[in-house]
Design a protein around this motif. Structure first.
Motif, PDB file in Angstrom:
ATOM      1  N   ALA A  15       0.865  -1.180   0.000  1.00 26.09           N
ATOM      2  CA  ALA A  15       0.000   0.000   0.000  1.00 26.09           C
ATOM      3  C   ALA A  15       0.903   1.232   0.000  1.00 26.09           C
ATOM      4  CB  ALA A  15      -0.910  -0.003   1.227  1.00 26.09           C
ATOM      5  N   PRO A  16       1.155   1.836  -1.172  1.00 26.78           N
ATOM      6  CA  PRO A  16       2.159   2.898  -1.272  1.00 26.78           C
ATOM      7  C   PRO A  16       1.885   4.137  -0.419  1.00 26.78           C
ATOM      8  CG  PRO A  16       1.633   2.011  -3.440  1.00 26.78           C
ATOM      9  CD  PRO A  16       0.630   1.435  -2.487  1.00 26.78           C
ATOM     10  N   LEU A  17       0.628   4.566  -0.308  1.00 35.64           N
ATOM     11  CA  LEU A  17       0.316   5.823   0.365  1.00 35.64           C
ATOM     12  C   LEU A  17      -0.121   5.588   1.809  1.00 35.64           C
ATOM     13  CD1 LEU A  17      -1.698   7.645  -2.440  1.00 35.64           C
ATOM     14  CD2 LEU A  17       0.746   7.761  -1.961  1.00 35.64           C
ATOM     15  N   GLU A  18       0.067   6.615   2.644  1.00 33.66           N
ATOM     16  CA  GLU A  18      -0.284   6.505   4.059  1.00 33.66           C
ATOM     17  C   GLU A  18      -1.764   6.201   4.256  1.00 33.66           C
ATOM     18  OE1 GLU A  18      -0.503   9.392   8.034  1.00 33.66           O
ATOM     19  OE2 GLU A  18       0.791   9.929   6.345  1.00 33.66           O
ATOM     20  N   ILE A  19      -2.623   6.877   3.508  1.00 33.98           N
ATOM     21  CA  ILE A  19      -4.061   6.647   3.662  1.00 33.98           C
ATOM     22  C   ILE A  19      -4.442   5.244   3.213  1.00 33.98           C
ATOM     23  CG2 ILE A  19      -4.699   7.562   1.387  1.00 33.98           C
ATOM     24  CD1 ILE A  19      -7.180   8.772   2.754  1.00 33.98           C
ATOM     25  N   GLU A  20      -3.671   4.692   2.264  1.00 35.28           N
ATOM     26  CA  GLU A  20      -3.928   3.320   1.815  1.00 35.28           C
ATOM     27  C   GLU A  20      -3.545   2.320   2.896  1.00 35.28           C
ATOM     28  OE1 GLU A  20      -3.065   4.385  -2.900  1.00 35.28           O
ATOM     29  OE2 GLU A  20      -1.551   3.363  -1.693  1.00 35.28           O
ATOM     30  N   VAL A  21      -2.495   2.622   3.646  1.00 37.34           N
ATOM     31  CA  VAL A  21      -2.104   1.765   4.768  1.00 37.34           C
ATOM     32  C   VAL A  21      -3.179   1.800   5.850  1.00 37.34           C
ATOM     33  CG1 VAL A  21      -0.388   1.379   6.569  1.00 37.34           C
ATOM     34  CG2 VAL A  21       0.342   2.085   4.297  1.00 37.34           C
ATOM     35  N   GLN A  22      -3.716   2.980   6.132  1.00 34.82           N
ATOM     36  CA  GLN A  22      -4.761   3.102   7.148  1.00 34.82           C
ATOM     37  C   GLN A  22      -5.984   2.271   6.765  1.00 34.82           C
ATOM     38  OE1 GLN A  22      -5.468   7.296   7.464  1.00 34.82           O
ATOM     39  NE2 GLN A  22      -3.448   7.752   8.297  1.00 34.82           N
ATOM     40  N   ALA A  23      -6.374   2.337   5.493  1.00 40.22           N
ATOM     41  CA  ALA A  23      -7.524   1.541   5.040  1.00 40.22           C
ATOM     42  C   ALA A  23      -7.207   0.052   5.098  1.00 40.22           C
ATOM     43  CB  ALA A  23      -7.894   1.952   3.614  1.00 40.22           C
ATOM     44  N   ALA A  24      -5.974  -0.320   4.731  1.00 42.07           N
ATOM     45  CA  ALA A  24      -5.584  -1.725   4.758  1.00 42.07           C
ATOM     46  C   ALA A  24      -5.637  -2.296   6.170  1.00 42.07           C
ATOM     47  CB  ALA A  24      -4.178  -1.887   4.174  1.00 42.07           C
ATOM     48  N   LYS A  25      -5.184  -1.509   7.143  1.00 42.23           N
ATOM     49  CA  LYS A  25      -5.191  -1.989   8.527  1.00 42.23           C
ATOM     50  C   LYS A  25      -6.608  -2.198   9.033  1.00 42.23           C
ATOM     51  CE  LYS A  25      -2.264  -0.317  11.470  1.00 42.23           C
ATOM     52  NZ  LYS A  25      -1.495   0.645  12.317  1.00 42.23           N
ATOM     53  N   HIS A  26      -7.566  -1.418   8.530  1.00 41.59           N
ATOM     54  CA  HIS A  26      -8.959  -1.614   8.925  1.00 41.59           C
ATOM     55  C   HIS A  26      -9.523  -2.923   8.379  1.00 41.59           C
ATOM     56  CE1 HIS A  26      -9.741   2.005  11.130  1.00 41.59           C
ATOM     57  NE2 HIS A  26      -9.357   2.784  10.141  1.00 41.59           N
ATOM     58  N   MET A  27      -8.920  -3.448   7.334  1.00 40.74           N
ATOM     59  CA  MET A  27      -9.408  -4.680   6.732  1.00 40.74           C
ATOM     60  C   MET A  27      -8.877  -5.924   7.447  1.00 40.74           C
ATOM     61  SD  MET A  27     -11.468  -3.755   4.422  1.00 40.74           S
ATOM     62  CE  MET A  27     -11.757  -5.368   3.695  1.00 40.74           C
ATOM     63  N   GLY A  89       1.946 -11.467  -3.658  1.00 41.96           N
ATOM     64  CA  GLY A  89       1.796 -10.103  -3.173  1.00 41.96           C
ATOM     65  C   GLY A  89       0.725  -9.373  -3.957  1.00 41.96           C
ATOM     66  N   LEU A  90       0.058  -8.453  -3.289  1.00 43.54           N
ATOM     67  CA  LEU A  90      -1.006  -7.664  -3.917  1.00 43.54           C
ATOM     68  C   LEU A  90      -0.659  -6.179  -3.796  1.00 43.54           C
ATOM     69  CD1 LEU A  90      -4.087  -9.493  -2.349  1.00 43.54           C
ATOM     70  CD2 LEU A  90      -3.136  -9.854  -4.625  1.00 43.54           C
ATOM     71  N   LEU A  91      -0.767  -5.453  -4.891  1.00 44.14           N
ATOM     72  CA  LEU A  91      -0.614  -4.010  -4.872  1.00 44.14           C
ATOM     73  C   LEU A  91      -2.012  -3.406  -4.813  1.00 44.14           C
ATOM     74  CD1 LEU A  91       1.041  -1.392  -5.123  1.00 44.14           C
ATOM     75  CD2 LEU A  91       0.901  -1.649  -7.609  1.00 44.14           C
ATOM     76  N   VAL A  92      -2.326  -2.753  -3.707  1.00 49.98           N
ATOM     77  CA  VAL A  92      -3.665  -2.208  -3.492  1.00 49.98           C
ATOM     78  C   VAL A  92      -3.532  -0.718  -3.219  1.00 49.98           C
ATOM     79  CG1 VAL A  92      -5.799  -2.389  -2.157  1.00 49.98           C
ATOM     80  CG2 VAL A  92      -4.347  -4.410  -2.472  1.00 49.98           C
ATOM     81  N   GLY A  93      -4.207   0.109  -4.028  1.00 50.28           N
ATOM     82  CA  GLY A  93      -4.080   1.536  -3.825  1.00 50.28           C
ATOM     83  C   GLY A  93      -5.226   2.314  -4.424  1.00 50.28           C
ATOM     84  N   VAL A  94      -5.174   3.607  -4.232  1.00 50.77           N
ATOM     85  CA  VAL A  94      -6.171   4.514  -4.769  1.00 50.77           C
ATOM     86  C   VAL A  94      -5.811   4.832  -6.215  1.00 50.77           C
ATOM     87  CG1 VAL A  94      -7.208   6.791  -4.569  1.00 50.77           C
ATOM     88  CG2 VAL A  94      -6.598   5.518  -2.503  1.00 50.77           C
ATOM     89  N   ALA A  95      -6.765   4.714  -7.095  1.00 51.41           N
ATOM     90  CA  ALA A  95      -6.532   5.006  -8.510  1.00 51.41           C
ATOM     91  C   ALA A  95      -7.608   5.953  -9.023  1.00 51.41           C
ATOM     92  CB  ALA A  95      -6.535   3.716  -9.341  1.00 51.41           C
TER      93      ALA A  95
END
Length: 210
Positions: A15-27, A89-95
């Protein structure tokens, strides 16, 4: 903090961006407390947890690191080296949204939609091609460079999981169920509503209606 064992983690979530990490941790169904051992040559720290019984590690860029393909490659290489028993591995981010309302059927993909970039190969054509290994040639199509090398195919276990979800034909409700269970959905990651989503023509940057 108690030490975590890198050998026990089988799925990497980049999860490249900080906000993407925050969303990932909620999952995560469960967050693993503690930290991984760090030594000389280790450039990144990781978040860890469980999803549906799988040990998952979440990796992100260092603060101030330039965003781009070279940074993502460096991170992915380090993750693969640090966790020797990864399945995939999975690349998950905002697009950005990629709507095309002129085609049939319409491709109404908006910012905030969930998009899985999985494309099986068709005939002699590869599944996914890195954009740096080809070029668009007007009306004559896309020309592969570097002898037509392409990204490796998606791991079969991932393709099999996607096939199972599609066969059950309940993927929308499944995803919405997980979304509603995120504790901070109402405040941290609210859905602004499609009525607030404006499309812009690429030619003149004027908004168009749905």
């Amino acid at each position: 903090m108690p030490p975590l064992d890198p050998n026990l983690y089988t799925v990497a979530w980049i999860a490249p961006l900080e906000i993407e990490v925050q969303a990932a941790k909620h999952m995560l169904d469960k967050v693993h407390s503690g930290g991984f051992p760090v030594g000389p040559g280790d450039d990144y720290l990781f978040h860890a947890g469980e999803i549906h019984g799988h040990n998952v590690v979440i990796a992100t860029f260092a603060a101030g690191q330039r965003y781009g393909t070279s940074s993502a490659t460096a991170l992915a290489i380090h993750v693969k080296k640090f966790f020797p028993n990864l399945w995939f591995g999975l690349l998950v981010g905002v697009a950005a949204g990629l709507p095309n309302l002129s085609c049939s059927p319409k491709r109404d993909i908006r910012l905030g939609d969930v998009l899985i970039a999985y494309s099986p190969p068709g005939g002699d054509h590869p599944a996914i091609i890195p954009y740096g290994l080809g070029k668009q040639k007007g009306g004559s199509g896309f020309e592969l460079l570097c002898n037509g090398h392409s990204l490796r195919q998606t791991e079969r276990i991932v393709g099999s999981a996607i096939a199972n979800i599609k066969a059950e034909r309940r993927e929308t409700q499944m995803i919405l169920g997980y979304y509603r269970d995120i504790p901070e959905t109402a405040t941290k990651f609210p859905d602004p509503g499609q009525e607030n989503d404006f499309l812009y023509l690429s030619a003149d940057n004027l908004p168009i209606s749905r």
